[in-house]
Design an enzyme around this catalytic site. Structure first.
Site, PDB file in Angstrom:
ATOM      1  N   TYR A   1       0.829  -1.204   0.000  1.00  0.00           N
ATOM      2  CA  TYR A   1       0.000   0.000   0.000  1.00  0.00           C
ATOM      3  C   TYR A   1       0.869   1.261   0.000  1.00  0.00           C
ATOM      4  O   TYR A   1       0.655   2.169  -0.817  1.00  0.00           O
ATOM      5  CB  TYR A   1      -0.908  -0.008   1.225  1.00  0.00           C
ATOM      6  CG  TYR A   1      -1.716   1.256   1.403  1.00  0.00           C
ATOM      7  CD1 TYR A   1      -2.809   1.523   0.588  1.00  0.00           C
ATOM      8  CD2 TYR A   1      -1.387   2.183   2.392  1.00  0.00           C
ATOM      9  CE1 TYR A   1      -3.556   2.688   0.746  1.00  0.00           C
ATOM     10  CE2 TYR A   1      -2.126   3.341   2.561  1.00  0.00           C
ATOM     11  CZ  TYR A   1      -3.204   3.592   1.734  1.00  0.00           C
ATOM     12  OH  TYR A   1      -3.934   4.741   1.903  1.00  0.00           O
TER      13      TYR A   1
ATOM     14  N   LYS B   1       1.114   4.102  -3.082  1.00  0.00           N
ATOM     15  CA  LYS B   1       0.759   5.508  -2.884  1.00  0.00           C
ATOM     16  C   LYS B   1       1.971   6.420  -3.074  1.00  0.00           C
ATOM     17  O   LYS B   1       1.809   7.591  -3.460  1.00  0.00           O
ATOM     18  CB  LYS B   1       0.154   5.698  -1.498  1.00  0.00           C
ATOM     19  CG  LYS B   1      -1.263   5.144  -1.355  1.00  0.00           C
ATOM     20  CD  LYS B   1      -2.258   5.839  -2.282  1.00  0.00           C
ATOM     21  CE  LYS B   1      -3.700   5.484  -1.967  1.00  0.00           C
ATOM     22  NZ  LYS B   1      -4.667   6.203  -2.828  1.00  0.00           N
TER      23      LYS B   1
ATOM     24  N   ILE C   1      -9.713   8.465   6.886  1.00  0.00           N
ATOM     25  CA  ILE C   1     -10.974   9.120   6.557  1.00  0.00           C
ATOM     26  C   ILE C   1     -12.087   8.456   7.361  1.00  0.00           C
ATOM     27  O   ILE C   1     -12.119   7.235   7.512  1.00  0.00           O
ATOM     28  CB  ILE C   1     -11.256   9.030   5.048  1.00  0.00           C
ATOM     29  CG1 ILE C   1     -10.083   9.643   4.261  1.00  0.00           C
ATOM     30  CG2 ILE C   1     -12.547   9.752   4.695  1.00  0.00           C
ATOM     31  CD1 ILE C   1     -10.185   9.432   2.763  1.00  0.00           C
TER      32      ILE C   1
ATOM     33  N   THR D   1     -14.979   6.836   7.529  1.00  0.00           N
ATOM     34  CA  THR D   1     -15.947   6.108   6.717  1.00  0.00           C
ATOM     35  C   THR D   1     -16.543   4.966   7.538  1.00  0.00           C
ATOM     36  O   THR D   1     -15.944   4.511   8.520  1.00  0.00           O
ATOM     37  CB  THR D   1     -15.272   5.510   5.471  1.00  0.00           C
ATOM     38  OG1 THR D   1     -14.330   4.507   5.885  1.00  0.00           O
ATOM     39  CG2 THR D   1     -14.560   6.582   4.667  1.00  0.00           C
TER      40      THR D   1
END
Length: 222
Positions: free
Chosen positions: A140, A144, A173, A175
């Protein structure tokens, strides 16, 4: 008068939580929004289905949409991986395809028309974890990091053509999925999708005309 009256905005990953928030924020400011995603769902804007991992699909959907004044590359995702030595080819490729190749394919499809018009804004989504390696998140973080380097390279290539390219680096975030995965966390420290969307709108606005190649951390209180 709204900031984005008459502006054609394309949002990738538009069926997701952040993509939907970004699309709605642009619409609230008067933009004509087109969304792209691999899934079909009800949206208050036209949603085009495409697999942006495939370059020909990216070119096809951009041709269908037409003029793109602002490209918000929101498509992407996260998976907690294994240690580096046990990371599978499938996990590595999945993270690179989802986070880096989607951006790569979309900018290749959109940039030529922006150069022709000598105007455009591109906002990509990196991650704070792209700035340094984190255990069990190598695939990951690396994917990115590629987004940041693409952003910087594009910005250098396009700034004299009046095309701005920048990216945001979110922390966590707020969510429903993140709350489900981390139920004991302090949700108040996370960044709400609407707040993240407002940062995207800033980078897509004329206020950000002097900004090229920025990787802007958006970490809230995390």
């Amino acid at each position: 008068m709204n900031r984005f009256d008459g502006v054609n905005v394309t949002v990738t990953g538009a069926a997701g939580v952040l993509g939907m928030a970004v699309a709605q924020a642009f619409m609230d400011e008067g933009a004509k929004v087109s969304g792209i995603d691999v899934v079909e769902t009800g949206t208050p804007f036209p949603l085009y289905r495409a697999d942006l991992i495939e370059p020909q699909d990216a070119r096809r959907v951009v041709a269908e949409i037409g003029q793109v004044d602002v490209l918000a590359n929101i498509a992407g995702g996260f998976t907690m991986g294994d240690t580096v030595e046990t990371t599978s080819d499938e996990t590595w490729d999945f993270m690179y395809n989802l986070n880096a190749r989607t951006v790569f394919n979309m900018v290749r499809a959109v940039v030529p028309q922006m150069i022709e018009r000598e105007h455009g804004k591109i906002v990509n989504v990196g991650a704070l974890n792209a700035l340094s390696g984190v255990g069990r998140m190598a695939a990951y973080s690396a994917s990115k990091s590629v987004v940041i380097r693409l952003t910087e390279s594009l910005a250098e290539e396009l700034k004299t053509k009046h095309v701005n390219v920048n990216c945001i680096l979110p922390s966590i975030i707020d969510t429903p999925r993140n709350r489900e995965d981390m139920p004991k966390a302090d949700f108040s420290a996370w960044v709400p999708p609407v707040a993240m969307a407002n940062v995207v709108l800033f980078l897509a606005s004329s206020d950000a005309d002097p900004i090229h190649g920025a990787a802007l951390p958006v970490r809230g209180l995390a």
